[in-house]
Design a protein around this motif. Structure first.
Motif, PDB file in Angstrom:
ATOM      1  N   ASP A  75       0.822  -1.213   0.000  1.00 36.09           N
ATOM      2  CA  ASP A  75       0.000   0.000   0.000  1.00 36.09           C
ATOM      3  C   ASP A  75       0.855   1.262   0.000  1.00 36.09           C
ATOM      4  O   ASP A  75       0.474   2.280  -0.582  1.00 36.09           O
ATOM      5  CB  ASP A  75      -0.969   0.001   1.184  1.00 36.09           C
ATOM      6  CG  ASP A  75      -2.063  -1.053   1.024  1.00 36.09           C
ATOM      7  OD1 ASP A  75      -2.388  -1.410  -0.130  1.00 36.09           O
ATOM      8  OD2 ASP A  75      -2.594  -1.518   2.045  1.00 36.09           O
ATOM      9  N   ASN A 116       0.442   4.055  -2.848  1.00 34.27           N
ATOM     10  CA  ASN A 116       0.204   5.464  -2.531  1.00 34.27           C
ATOM     11  C   ASN A 116       1.288   6.359  -3.130  1.00 34.27           C
ATOM     12  O   ASN A 116       1.000   7.457  -3.616  1.00 34.27           O
ATOM     13  CB  ASN A 116       0.122   5.671  -1.022  1.00 34.27           C
ATOM     14  CG  ASN A 116      -1.119   5.037  -0.422  1.00 34.27           C
ATOM     15  OD1 ASN A 116      -2.107   4.810  -1.110  1.00 34.27           O
ATOM     16  ND2 ASN A 116      -1.060   4.730   0.856  1.00 34.27           N
ATOM     17  N   GLU A 154       5.857   7.870   2.002  1.00 36.27           N
ATOM     18  CA  GLU A 154       5.134   7.270   0.877  1.00 36.27           C
ATOM     19  C   GLU A 154       5.426   8.032  -0.415  1.00 36.27           C
ATOM     20  O   GLU A 154       4.526   8.458  -1.137  1.00 36.27           O
ATOM     21  CB  GLU A 154       3.627   7.211   1.145  1.00 36.27           C
ATOM     22  CG  GLU A 154       3.257   6.276   2.267  1.00 36.27           C
ATOM     23  CD  GLU A 154       1.772   6.064   2.429  1.00 36.27           C
ATOM     24  OE1 GLU A 154       0.971   6.936   2.024  1.00 36.27           O
ATOM     25  OE2 GLU A 154       1.396   5.005   2.975  1.00 36.27           O
TER      26      GLU A 154
END
Length: 138
Positions: free
Chosen positions: A9, A13, A131
């Motif tokens: 994830d 992202n 991220e």
């Protein structure tokens, strides 16, 4: 379906922040009677030429007991996936996504330099806390 990498994830992202549209999560391929799943597929429209870039991304955490063992496993998986991807989706470019700390520890040394010198693999380097993608290596 296989389990997702712990940074799945995070990379997803980071790709979105970088302007990519996620098209498959995961990208499913079938070769003979075997199913293969590449973690993420994404596209980015390039306005200048009105065509899009298409990528597939395999995310690797390198959290095993040996970075070299993790590298061997990731490299074998990368080569297999790249060959299958070339047959089925030749417009997609495969990348291996790794954390910046792994890139620094493995690819600053001779073992990683060998892989970079002969363009054995393409890398996305990411910072998990923010991220974000910090580097693309083609």
């Amino acid at each position: 379906m296989p389990a997702k990498d712990i940074y799945h994830d995070t990379v997803k992202n980071a790709l979105i922040k970088d302007g990519w549209t996620i098209t498959n999560d995961p990208l499913s391929l079938k070769i003979g009677n075997k199913d293969i799943f590449i973690d993420i597929a994404a596209e980015k429209l390039l306005v200048a030429d009105k065509k899009g870039q298409k990528i597939a991304v395999e995310v690797k955490s390198f959290i095993g007991t040996s970075e070299v063992e993790d590298l061997k496993n990731a490299l074998g998986q990368y080569v297999l996936y790249e060959k299958i991807l070339q047959r089925q989706f030749s417009e997609r470019i495969l990348y291996l996504a790794i954390r910046s700390i792994i890139f620094s520890s493995l690819f600053s040394q001779e073992i990683g330099q060998i892989l970079l010198e002969d363009n054995t693999l393409k890398l996305i380097i990411f910072e998990p806390e923010q991220e974000i993608i910090t580097q693309w290596i083609n």
